[in-house]
Design a protein around this motif. Sequence first.
Motif, short mmCIF file in Angstrom:
data_model
loop_
_atom_site.label_atom_id
_atom_site.label_comp_id
_atom_site.label_asym_id
_atom_site.label_seq_id
_atom_site.Cartn_x
_atom_site.Cartn_y
_atom_site.Cartn_z
N LEU A 1 0.71 -1.30 -0.16
CA LEU A 1 0.01 -0.11 0.10
C LEU A 1 0.82 1.31 -0.05
N PRO A 2 0.47 2.33 -0.61
CA PRO A 2 1.01 3.58 -0.49
C PRO A 2 1.06 4.02 1.00
N TYR A 3 1.89 4.63 1.58
CA TYR A 3 2.09 4.77 2.88
C TYR A 3 1.02 5.83 3.22
N ASN A 4 0.77 7.01 2.20
CA ASN A 4 -0.31 7.83 2.71
C ASN A 4 -1.48 7.53 2.90
N ILE A 5 -1.97 6.52 2.53
CA ILE A 5 -3.43 6.12 2.44
C ILE A 5 -3.43 4.77 3.14
N ALA A 6 -2.43 4.01 3.67
CA ALA A 6 -2.53 2.52 4.11
C ALA A 6 -3.60 2.49 5.28
N THR A 7 -3.57 3.29 5.92
CA THR A 7 -4.35 3.29 7.24
C THR A 7 -5.69 3.55 6.95
N PRO A 8 -6.07 4.70 6.37
CA PRO A 8 -7.38 4.73 6.14
C PRO A 8 -8.29 3.72 4.95
N LEU A 9 -7.40 3.16 4.30
CA LEU A 9 -7.82 2.10 3.51
C LEU A 9 -8.23 0.83 4.23
N LEU A 10 -7.32 0.57 5.19
CA LEU A 10 -7.22 -0.57 6.12
C LEU A 10 -8.62 -0.50 7.00
N THR A 11 -8.86 0.72 7.49
CA THR A 11 -10.08 0.91 8.37
C THR A 11 -11.18 0.84 7.67
N GLY A 12 -11.16 1.37 6.34
CA GLY A 12 -12.63 1.21 5.42
C GLY A 12 -12.79 -0.30 5.20
N TRP A 13 -11.70 -1.08 5.00
CA TRP A 13 -12.11 -2.45 4.78
C TRP A 13 -12.59 -3.11 6.02
N LEU A 14 -12.08 -2.66 7.03
CA LEU A 14 -12.46 -3.40 8.58
C LEU A 14 -13.65 -2.97 9.09
N THR A 15 -14.18 -1.82 8.48
CA THR A 15 -15.92 -1.40 8.95
C THR A 15 -16.77 -1.38 7.67
N LEU A 16 -16.60 -2.53 6.95
CA LEU A 16 -17.42 -2.66 6.01
C LEU A 16 -18.89 -3.43 6.67
N ALA A 17 -19.83 -3.24 5.96
CA ALA A 17 -21.05 -3.91 6.35
C ALA A 17 -21.66 -4.44 5.18
N PRO A 18 -22.21 -5.64 4.98
CA PRO A 18 -22.27 -6.51 6.33
C PRO A 18 -20.98 -7.19 6.52
N TRP A 19 -20.81 -7.77 7.69
CA TRP A 19 -19.55 -8.92 8.16
C TRP A 19 -19.89 -10.05 8.52
N PRO A 20 -19.10 -10.85 8.06
CA PRO A 20 -18.03 -11.00 7.42
C PRO A 20 -18.03 -10.35 6.12
N PRO A 21 -16.76 -9.76 5.45
CA PRO A 21 -16.87 -9.08 4.35
C PRO A 21 -16.93 -9.84 3.10
N PHE A 22 -16.45 -9.44 1.84
CA PHE A 22 -16.60 -9.93 0.75
C PHE A 22 -15.06 -10.46 0.56
N PHE A 23 -14.01 -10.13 1.28
CA PHE A 23 -12.88 -10.74 0.95
C PHE A 23 -12.51 -11.62 1.82
N ASP A 24 -11.73 -12.72 1.79
CA ASP A 24 -11.06 -13.79 2.37
C ASP A 24 -10.01 -13.43 3.50
N SER A 25 -9.19 -12.44 3.02
CA SER A 25 -8.17 -12.28 3.80
C SER A 25 -7.58 -11.06 3.15
N LEU A 26 -6.77 -10.19 4.17
CA LEU A 26 -6.06 -9.12 3.53
C LEU A 26 -4.31 -9.27 3.69
#
Length: 286
Positions: free
Chosen positions: A123-148
Amino acid sequence: MSQIDNLPPLREVIATHGLRAKKELGQNFLLDLNLTARIARVGGSLEGLRVIEVGPGPGGLTRALLAEGAREVIAIERDARALPALAEIAAAYPGRLTVISGDAMEIDYRTLADGPTRIIANLPYNIATPLLTGWLTLAPWPPFFDSLTLMFQREVAARICAQPSADAYGRLGVLAGWRSEARMAFNVSREAFVPSPNVTSTVVHLVPKPVDEDVAVKHLEQITKAAFGQRRKMVRQSLKATGVPVEGLLSAAGIKGDERAEDLPIAVFLAMARALPDLRRASSPD
């Protein structure tokens, strides 16, 4: 560096396409294809999977994902200079690489999933944390991805995987620990990148896990923001920022209030988040 395909070495690709890394885009390119292959393998076999990659740049990790057997890679790249290099990879792997030219922060990643899907990225360092936070706060949960499987600055990786009483434990650790099993896979030295960043990097692997449906993300965020906003103070004091009777929060969580946020387990924050909306309604004027 060993070759994993018949494409040119990455240094040659960068020179051919004039891909000088831009600091404003948070770019640091990985040139070692052995290393990118190791990243691709962190979560296990990619056979038959769709992989979403953010910030492929010249395509070192992209090539590794394809060489490791990913059914399809969807690469999201903001830097138009990298598109010709990625087009060469697409030509070498017909029908298996789709490149989206756009801002990774504006993508609805759920629309990209098609069957078993993983997100793997340097990940580009300048957007890494907001991207992760966005993926971890998706609804519904569990999400569409198997892993990160994601690359972060080591300091951020420590925050993601931190346990209670650790110096790095905070809001990000509570969120990641609530919704995933997170582990640091391995470190990557500064010298592996062009240009070399000022910090060591770490690959983190996160696997989603089921969560209680009666806890809203927004309520947990409000609790942790207040609790860690004054992390050296007792939570009885810091939780006043929630605007609800603190005694109600403490009672719901079964704590005294003389603890510090950094020492509380995730279950305590969840209990307070669960109680927050009722306490807010009860304390609001009619």
